[in-house]
Enzyme design. Structure first.
Site, PDB file in Angstrom:
ATOM      1  N   ARG A 229      70.680  31.828  57.055  1.00  0.00           N
ATOM      2  CA  ARG A 229      70.286  31.165  58.293  1.00  0.00           C
ATOM      3  C   ARG A 229      71.497  31.109  59.215  1.00  0.00           C
ATOM      4  O   ARG A 229      72.612  30.843  58.770  1.00  0.00           O
ATOM      5  CB  ARG A 229      69.775  29.732  58.042  1.00  0.00           C
ATOM      6  CG  ARG A 229      68.366  29.642  57.474  1.00  0.00           C
ATOM      7  CD  ARG A 229      67.298  30.108  58.476  1.00  0.00           C
ATOM      8  NE  ARG A 229      65.949  30.000  57.927  1.00  0.00           N
ATOM      9  CZ  ARG A 229      65.302  30.975  57.292  1.00  0.00           C
ATOM     10  NH1 ARG A 229      65.862  32.151  57.126  1.00  0.00           N
ATOM     11  NH2 ARG A 229      64.076  30.789  56.843  1.00  0.00           N
ATOM     12  N   ASP A 253      72.283  39.008  59.732  1.00  0.00           N
ATOM     13  CA  ASP A 253      70.848  39.213  59.964  1.00  0.00           C
ATOM     14  C   ASP A 253      70.258  38.004  60.676  1.00  0.00           C
ATOM     15  O   ASP A 253      69.081  38.003  61.034  1.00  0.00           O
ATOM     16  CB  ASP A 253      70.136  39.427  58.616  1.00  0.00           C
ATOM     17  CG  ASP A 253      68.675  39.828  58.787  1.00  0.00           C
ATOM     18  OD1 ASP A 253      68.409  40.698  59.648  1.00  0.00           O
ATOM     19  OD2 ASP A 253      67.804  39.264  58.090  1.00  0.00           O
ATOM     20  N   GLU A 258      69.240  32.098  67.455  1.00  0.00           N
ATOM     21  CA  GLU A 258      68.349  33.266  67.472  1.00  0.00           C
ATOM     22  C   GLU A 258      66.932  32.962  67.956  1.00  0.00           C
ATOM     23  O   GLU A 258      66.214  33.864  68.387  1.00  0.00           O
ATOM     24  CB  GLU A 258      68.260  33.894  66.071  1.00  0.00           C
ATOM     25  CG  GLU A 258      67.452  33.060  65.063  1.00  0.00           C
ATOM     26  CD  GLU A 258      67.314  33.729  63.695  1.00  0.00           C
ATOM     27  OE1 GLU A 258      68.326  34.209  63.180  1.00  0.00           O
ATOM     28  OE2 GLU A 258      66.189  33.752  63.165  1.00  0.00           O
ATOM     29  N   HIS A 290      67.009  39.419  62.098  1.00  0.00           N
ATOM     30  CA  HIS A 290      66.278  38.670  61.052  1.00  0.00           C
ATOM     31  C   HIS A 290      65.198  39.556  60.409  1.00  0.00           C
ATOM     32  O   HIS A 290      64.010  39.239  60.447  1.00  0.00           O
ATOM     33  CB  HIS A 290      65.648  37.399  61.640  1.00  0.00           C
ATOM     34  CG  HIS A 290      65.460  36.324  60.610  1.00  0.00           C
ATOM     35  ND1 HIS A 290      65.746  35.001  60.839  1.00  0.00           N
ATOM     36  CD2 HIS A 290      65.011  36.369  59.333  1.00  0.00           C
ATOM     37  CE1 HIS A 290      65.487  34.288  59.765  1.00  0.00           C
ATOM     38  NE2 HIS A 290      65.031  35.097  58.828  1.00  0.00           N
TER      39      HIS A 290
HETATM   40  P1  NAD Z   1      66.371  29.609  46.609  1.00  0.00           P
HETATM   41  O1  NAD Z   1      65.828  28.250  46.865  1.00  0.00           O
HETATM   42  O2  NAD Z   1      65.849  30.401  45.455  1.00  0.00           O
HETATM   43  O3  NAD Z   1      67.962  29.516  46.407  1.00  0.00           O
HETATM   44  C1  NAD Z   1      68.783  28.747  47.232  1.00  0.00           C
HETATM   45  C2  NAD Z   1      69.987  28.335  46.420  1.00  0.00           C
HETATM   46  O4  NAD Z   1      70.862  27.619  47.280  1.00  0.00           O
HETATM   47  C3  NAD Z   1      69.610  27.397  45.263  1.00  0.00           C
HETATM   48  O5  NAD Z   1      70.205  27.845  44.049  1.00  0.00           O
HETATM   49  C4  NAD Z   1      70.178  26.053  45.693  1.00  0.00           C
HETATM   50  O6  NAD Z   1      70.625  25.260  44.592  1.00  0.00           O
HETATM   51  C5  NAD Z   1      71.358  26.508  46.551  1.00  0.00           C
HETATM   52  N1  NAD Z   1      71.840  25.450  47.416  1.00  0.00           N
HETATM   53  C6  NAD Z   1      71.151  24.415  47.973  1.00  0.00           C
HETATM   54  N2  NAD Z   1      71.992  23.632  48.664  1.00  0.00           N
HETATM   55  C7  NAD Z   1      73.236  24.193  48.546  1.00  0.00           C
HETATM   56  C8  NAD Z   1      74.517  23.824  49.017  1.00  0.00           C
HETATM   57  N3  NAD Z   1      74.737  22.704  49.751  1.00  0.00           N
HETATM   58  N4  NAD Z   1      75.557  24.633  48.691  1.00  0.00           N
HETATM   59  C9  NAD Z   1      75.384  25.731  47.929  1.00  0.00           C
HETATM   60  N5  NAD Z   1      74.191  26.111  47.423  1.00  0.00           N
HETATM   61  C10 NAD Z   1      73.144  25.334  47.738  1.00  0.00           C
HETATM   62  O7  NAD Z   1      66.229  30.403  47.964  1.00  0.00           O
HETATM   63  P2  NAD Z   1      66.213  31.980  48.181  1.00  0.00           P
HETATM   64  O8  NAD Z   1      64.826  32.477  48.056  1.00  0.00           O
HETATM   65  O9  NAD Z   1      67.300  32.592  47.369  1.00  0.00           O
HETATM   66  O10 NAD Z   1      66.584  32.055  49.729  1.00  0.00           O
HETATM   67  C11 NAD Z   1      67.858  31.652  50.197  1.00  0.00           C
HETATM   68  C12 NAD Z   1      67.831  31.573  51.701  1.00  0.00           C
HETATM   69  O11 NAD Z   1      67.635  32.890  52.237  1.00  0.00           O
HETATM   70  C13 NAD Z   1      66.641  30.785  52.286  1.00  0.00           C
HETATM   71  O12 NAD Z   1      66.942  29.409  52.340  1.00  0.00           O
HETATM   72  C14 NAD Z   1      66.490  31.374  53.658  1.00  0.00           C
HETATM   73  O13 NAD Z   1      67.271  30.612  54.555  1.00  0.00           O
HETATM   74  C15 NAD Z   1      67.095  32.763  53.530  1.00  0.00           C
HETATM   75  N6  NAD Z   1      66.099  33.833  53.722  1.00  0.00           N
HETATM   76  C16 NAD Z   1      66.333  34.769  54.674  1.00  0.00           C
HETATM   77  C17 NAD Z   1      65.415  35.796  54.877  1.00  0.00           C
HETATM   78  C18 NAD Z   1      65.644  36.878  55.902  1.00  0.00           C
HETATM   79  O14 NAD Z   1      64.686  37.559  56.286  1.00  0.00           O
HETATM   80  N7  NAD Z   1      66.858  37.093  56.348  1.00  0.00           N
HETATM   81  C19 NAD Z   1      64.256  35.842  54.102  1.00  0.00           C
HETATM   82  C20 NAD Z   1      64.067  34.877  53.121  1.00  0.00           C
HETATM   83  C21 NAD Z   1      64.994  33.868  52.945  1.00  0.00           C
END
Ligand code: NAD
Length: 345
Positions: A229, A253, A258, A290
């Site tokens: 994000r 990305d 954005e 994105h």
């Molecule tokens: P997920 O929930 O499986 O994993 C997120 C991880 O972050 C978890 O292990 C959690 O414990 C950790 N976390 C939470 N708070 C934290 C902190 N303060 N410090 C460090 N780690 C922390 O999520 P995911 O499916 O792996 O997705 C991760 C992120 O990717 C999403 O939150 C989203 O913002 C982003 N995303 C982007 C796209 C894209 O198109 N670019 C698509 C999907 C997701």
């Protein structure tokens, strides 16, 4: 038949949702959901929204007054939803995992491209310029890569990095004991990593995790990848780091501001966001709009899971993918659903 208002619709959304839809009348709107557009949902039972829609308290109140019962996010992230304001008014469901591979692979593609300057090489050879000056990269093998957030996407990214024989350091608020990775403190990760890739959600704690102070702790020549994000990075600090040479390259990305820009064509417009304009203009920055999620598999899973989420709600079933402010990080989800039989409220 229930009617669903679908915001920020793109042609590929329609294509994949129409393939799986049998039960709903979708009203597709190109506009993003905001205070100015919420009234479009008049007469609708539910709303489908995406990452750059604004599901703020005033929007939630408008939707609630219109009789909308559910907002189905067709995304994993939900930092654009005021989940506290939605509690007791709108059920919020999401697609927790549609293809973590899609995002992890895109993150790695960006990293390889920024390192080997593929974006520069591509435009050069299209112009029959076959010189190599300025295109020197580095071997991935043996470099230290710091991964912040070791959830679904982070884990796949780590496996890809290991395939490149890289040393992986990881930081997560909740380290995963089953993961074969070297967890370190955030400071150690900043100090030792040649590359830093962000895979945590945007929360109050993670907002601007990359800032002047953390950049100061990093190695000179660090490369930063953000497919998570935009708000995780303080854009001016990134720009300064790139300009003064502390940061070797950035592959993004997502971008903090954005929401008004990404997914749209502004090629004939003068962009008023000077920071973005400068970032785009730098030779050592790659920005994609994105698109980490944009694979056939991910779009198909997003459509199918969103349809299941809506079916569960309208069939009065347990809402498998509901979130509320009490179970936001996903860890208390079972407890929250359990307490309330099958839904967050
Ligand atoms: P997920 O929930 O499986 O994993 C997120 C991880 O972050 C978890 O292990 C959690 O414990 C950790 N976390 C939470 N708070 C934290 C902190 N303060 N410090 C460090 N780690 C922390 O999520 P995911 O499916 O792996 O997705 C991760 C992120 O990717 C999403 O939150 C989203 O913002 C982003 N995303 C982007 C796209 C894209 O198109 N670019 C698509 C999907 C997701």
């Amino acid at each position: 038949m229930k009617t669903i208002a679908f915001f920020d619709t793109k042609p590929y959304d329609k294509e994949y949702f129409n393939q799986v839809n049998q039960n709903y009348k979708f009203k597709y709107f190109e506009s993003k959901l905001s205070e100015n557009t919420a009234q479009l949902a008049k007469g609708c039972d539910g709303v489908v929204a995406f990452v750059n829609d604004s599901i703020t308290a005033p929007v939630i109140n408008q939707l609630h007054e219109l009789g909308v019962k559910i907002v189905a996010m067709r995304s994993a992230g939900y930092n654009n939803v005021d989940v506290k304001a939605a509690f007791q008014k709108l059920h919020i469901v999401r697609v927790p995992a549609y293809s973590p591979n899609a995002v992890a692979e895109h993150a790695f593609a960006l990293l390889l491209a920024i390192n080997r300057k593929i974006h520069k090489a591509y435009t050069r050879t299209r112009d029959f310029n076959f010189s190599l000056s300025g295109l020197v990269g580095f071997d991935m093998a043996g470099k230290t890569i710091g991964v912040i957030g070791t959830g679904k996407i982070g884990q796949i990214f780590i496996n890809i990095a290991k395939g490149f024989s890289m040393n992986v350091l990881a930081y997560d608020l909740y380290p995963n004991k089953n993961l074969d990775v070297n967890y370190v403190s955030l400071d150690e990760l900043f100090e030792k990593s040649d590359i830093i890739s962000l895979h945590c959600p945007l929360t109050e704690e993670t907002k601007h995790v990359i800032n002047e102070e953390s950049i100061a702790k990093m190695k000179k020549g660090v490369t930063i990848v953000n497919t998570s994000r935009g708000g995780l990075i303080e854009s001016n600090a990134l720009l300064n780091g790139l300009k003064n040479g502390k940061i070797r390259g950035a592959a993004l990305d997502v971008y903090e501001e954005e929401a008004e820009l990404f997914f749209e064509d502004f090629s004939n417009t003068i962009i008023k966001d000077d920071v973005l304009a400068l970032l785009v203009s730098l030779p050592n920055v790659i920005i994609t709009s994105h698109q980490g999620f944009l694979t056939e598999e991910a779009l198909s899973n997003i459509a199918q899971t969103t349809m299941n989420n809506l079916d569960e709600y309208f069939n009065d079933d347990k809402l498998t993918n509901e979130i509320c402010y009490q179970c936001m990080d996903g860890r208390a989800a079972y407890e929250c659903h359990h307490q309330n039989k099958k839904r967050c409220f």
